[in-house]
Structures are given as C-alpha cells and as structure tokens.
Motif scaffolding. Structure first.
Motif, PDB file in Angstrom:
ATOM      1  N   SER A  89       6.417   5.790  -5.076  1.00 45.43           N
ATOM      2  CA  SER A  89       5.641   5.925  -3.844  1.00 45.43           C
ATOM      3  C   SER A  89       4.255   5.276  -3.997  1.00 45.43           C
ATOM      4  CB  SER A  89       5.556   7.408  -3.471  1.00 45.43           C
ATOM      5  OG  SER A  89       4.318   7.706  -2.906  1.00 45.43           O
ATOM      6  N   ASN A 131       2.845   2.159  -1.717  1.00 41.25           N
ATOM      7  CA  ASN A 131       1.511   2.198  -1.141  1.00 41.25           C
ATOM      8  C   ASN A 131       0.739   0.937  -1.529  1.00 41.25           C
ATOM      9  OD1 ASN A 131      -0.342   3.632   0.385  1.00 41.25           O
ATOM     10  ND2 ASN A 131      -1.358   4.422  -1.441  1.00 41.25           N
ATOM     11  N   GLN A 191       2.485   1.645   3.259  1.00 40.96           N
ATOM     12  CA  GLN A 191       1.864   2.981   3.211  1.00 40.96           C
ATOM     13  C   GLN A 191       2.726   4.032   3.917  1.00 40.96           C
ATOM     14  OE1 GLN A 191       0.112   0.225   3.862  1.00 40.96           O
ATOM     15  NE2 GLN A 191      -1.590   0.184   2.420  1.00 40.96           N
ATOM     16  N   ALA A 228       5.525   5.027   1.669  1.00 40.49           N
ATOM     17  CA  ALA A 228       5.012   5.893   0.604  1.00 40.49           C
ATOM     18  C   ALA A 228       4.833   7.313   1.135  1.00 40.49           C
ATOM     19  CB  ALA A 228       3.696   5.340   0.072  1.00 40.49           C
TER      20      ALA A 228
END
Ligand code: NAD
Ligand code: IPM
Ligand code: MN
Length: 379
Positions: free
Chosen positions: A322, A326, A331, A334
């Motif tokens: 994750s 990101n 993002q 994530a």
C-alpha cells in the motif's frame, strides 16, 4: 488506464509467502480501481546463491531498475552464513539506488494485542525516519591476528571514499573492527526530510536519536548538522535524545513520540522495538525511498523459525504494498488496501485473526479475507 510495472523480489523464508499475499491484494486493488499492474518477479536470494554461487548475475540491478518500484519480501537463510545475502542483495539495492530515506511507520491497529497498557482513546502514531546509506553499514572493516591492514573503498551516490587502515595489537591477538562513516550531505538530506515530515504533525516536534556521549566523532557530528538544519524549520521543536534513553522511554510513554530521526543502525534497532510496541513485526511496513527506484518491504526478516508453517502474518507486506501504491501515485488504491486491513482487524477479531495476533488464520487465508473485502465478495 494507468499501467505500472512492479518488480517483486520475494527472497527467502517467509518472504515468498507474504509477497504472494501482497501481490493478490494488489491485483484485487487494481481490479477494484481500474488500473493495471504487470509484475516482474526476480528469483534472487538463498536458493539462487546456493545454485549459482553468486548473489546476483551481471545487469540484475539494471533489470530491476526498469520497474516503477520494487516490493521485497525478506532475505536471509540459515544455510547461508550471515552477510552475503544481506549485504550484496538487500543493502546493495538500498545503496545502488541511493534509497537514502527509510520510512518505518509504527501505528496502533484496532484489536491488536500490545505488550503495554494504553487508554482506549490513545493511539501510537510514530514514524521512524532512518538514514539508509551510511553509519556502521558501510561494510568497512576487517579481522585478523595481531596485525591488520587493508585498503578500503566505499562507493555511494554522494561520494566515493578510499583509504587504508592499519592496526597492530600487542600482544598479537585475534581482533575485528568495523568502521562507521557519516557525511554532511547525507545527514543534511535525511534531516531535511525528517523536519518536513515533523512539520506536518499537530505538535511539530522531531526527536533525533544518537549516542554522542559515547561516540562523539560520529554522532556529535550528526547532532551538529541536524541542529544546523533545524534553523530552516523554526516551527519544529528539535529534541536530541540518546538512543539508550529513547529505548527506555518508548515503552513507557510511546505517545510522546512522533517523528524519530535515527542514523542507520539505531534506526534498525528502534524500528523493531516500536514494531513490538504496536503489535508485532507482522504489521510494520517500510519504504526505502530514493530519487530513482524505491523499494518497499516489511520491517521483518525471513523468519526461518516459522517459514513454511503458514504462521507468517502477511499484513506488513500488504501494508508495504500500500505504501508502494501511494508512492507511485495510486493514493486511492493505497487507501482501499489500508481500509481493507482496518476493516479486517475491526470485524474479524478473535479466531479469524492471523496466528501471530492470537487467531488461527494462516498466511494465505488472511490474503483471502483481504481480497474478498476489497472486491466486496461474500465469504
Ligand atoms: P525476523 O524478523 O526474521 O524474525 C524475528 C521474529 O519475529 C521471529 O521469531 C519471527 O518468527 C517473527 N516474525 C517475523 N516476521 C513475522 C511475521 N510476518 N509474522 C509472524 N511472525 C514474524 O528476524 P531474525 O530472526 O533476526 O532474522 C532472520 C533472517 O532474516 C536473518 O537471515 C536476517 O538477516 C534476515 N533479515 C532480513 C531482513 C530483510 O530482508 N529486510 C530484515 C531482518 C532480518
Ligand atoms: C532491516 C534488516 C536489515 C538492516 C538487515 C537484514 C541487513 O534488519 O531491514 O531492518 O539491518 O537494515
Ligand atoms: Mn531490522
């Protein structure tokens, strides 16, 4: 549709077990979010080393470097003495790609048993910012009997350092030495990152952990440069702390710490300590960030004591994946993975927890749960 090429280096022990779960979770996430990931898997680690008598073939780092980012499981195997795999593979990757910023968050998770007592509204929220290229990780050292002399060469993105070291012991005895190095630009760039991160805290404060009382050459220098960098961040309070005192205070008052900046070796040790405080190595993720290829990996190692048993908690690898999403710009993806981990820990408490956290679910079964949460499938 966004397309990413991701390198996977599962490595040794539980590495392949947890990376396989992280891969499935990323696949579910890409399906959910509508982006595409192509994985390129690299076979390096103990098996490869024992078979080929070399840690890496020529050009391996160039191949790995063609990806957008790298997810690594762990390296290290009882059949190989400590050293070559860790140095020539893991540390070599960090140095080759100049991944100078090692971010190791340690945060509280719902329902995860911890070894200290916290109020129900109290949360640990720490970020270890570890310098990742210098200190006692230079691989400069030697061993001998009575007399030792050796030339050394340390190559980093910021510099190359050459020299000679010669030691005589009277009477002649067997001895070994290792040399630590810190350089002004390396301290300055990591301190800048740590101050920037600390500046985002509600209470902008940064601890810098050293041991300048015992090792003033190395860490007195670190303290001086960090102090100098601090003048550019007047809103952030700088607290210098001896690392032994930090180890004492962390379990007693973990809420007093936010961003903790450490030289390489102390950062390694403190990150395991805070993993212990927040619930275990199976939960702590990390990113090795540089300006070219960045590498994401759980804080834990290859855990040969549990490899092959299904006892490995894959959440640290999943949370590292994750962090990687990101970093590459996904993002939302994530956040989907983080939310799935939190939902799992909130709702499946008890028998359906990973074995490390007192439940009965094996590594792959934890992966099954996360995939079904992400894809919103019924069990
Ligand atoms: P380790 O982190 O592998 O294991 C420490 C303890 O934590 C063990 O009891 C292990 O079973 C447990 N543990 C670790 N991860 C777990 C998980 N995901 N789920 C449940 N339990 C977990 O540290 P170690 O035993 O000191 O080292 C073993 C090998 O790993 C050595 O060869 C070492 O050099 C290597 N190592 C590699 C990395 C890396 O690749 N990043 C990091 C640390 C250690
Ligand atoms: C880590 C590990 C490595 C380190 C070892 C395996 C060389 O402990 O990533 O935390 O010391 O950095
Ligand atoms: Mn470590």
């Amino acid at each position: 549709m966004a397309e990413y090429r991701i390198a996977l280096l599962p490595g040794d022990g539980i590495g392949p077990e947890v990376v396989s779960v992280a891969r499935r979770v990323m696949e579910a996430c890409s399906k959910h979010q509508g982006f595409s990931i192509t994985f390129k898997e690299f076979p390096f680690g103990a098996e490869y080393y024992l078979k080929h008598k070399e840690v890496l073939p020529k050009g391996a780092f160039d191949d790995i470097g063609e990806s957008k980012a790298l997810l690594l499981g762990a390296v290290g195997d009882p059949r190989v003495p400590p050293g070559p795999l860790e140095q020539e593979l893991l540390l070599a990757l960090r140095f080759h790609f100049d991944q100078y910023l090692n971010l190791r968050p340690a945060v509280s998770f719902p329902n995860v048993p911890i070894p200290i007592r916290l109020g129900s509204d109290q949360q640990i929220d720490m970020l270890i910012v570890r310098e990742n290229t210098e200190d006692f990780y230079m691989n400069l050292g030697g061993h001998g009997f009575g007399q030792m002399s050796a030339g050394f060469l340390a190559e980093r993105a910021l510099y190359s350092a050459t020299g000679n070291i010669s030691l005589n012991f009277t009477p002649p005895i067997e001895a070994a030495y290792s040399m630590g190095i810190l350089s002004e630009p390396a301290i300055r760039r990591i301190a800048n990152k740590a101050f920037q991160l600390a500046g985002m805290l509600q209470k902008p404060r940064m601890h810098s952990a050293t041991k300048s009382n015992a090792l003033p050459h190395l860490y007195g220098f670190w303290d001086r440069i960090v102090e100098d960098v601090s003048h550019s961040y007047p809103a952030v309070e700088l607290v210098r702390i001896n690392v032994d005192n930090l180890a004492y205070k962390l379990p007693r008052s973990p809420l007093d710490f936010g961003v903790v900046l450490c030289p390489n070796l102390f950062g390694d040790i403190i990150s395991d300590l805070v993993s212990g405080l927040t619930g275990g190595l199976g939960l702590t993720a990390s990113g090795n960030i540089g300006d070219t290829l960045s590498m994401f990996e759980p804080v834990h190692g290859s855990a040969p004591d549990i490899a092959g048993t299904g006892r490995a908690n894959p959440l640290a690898a999943v949370l590292s994946a994750s962090m990687m999403l990101n970093y590459i710009g996904e993002q939302e993806g994530a956040a989907v993975i983080d939310a799935a981990v939190h939902q799992y820990l909130r709702t499946d408490v008890g028998q359906a927890f990973p074995i490390e956290l007192g439940g009965t679910l094996k590594t792959d079964e934890v992966g099954d749960r996360l995939v079904s949460i992400i894809l919103d499938e019924d069990d």
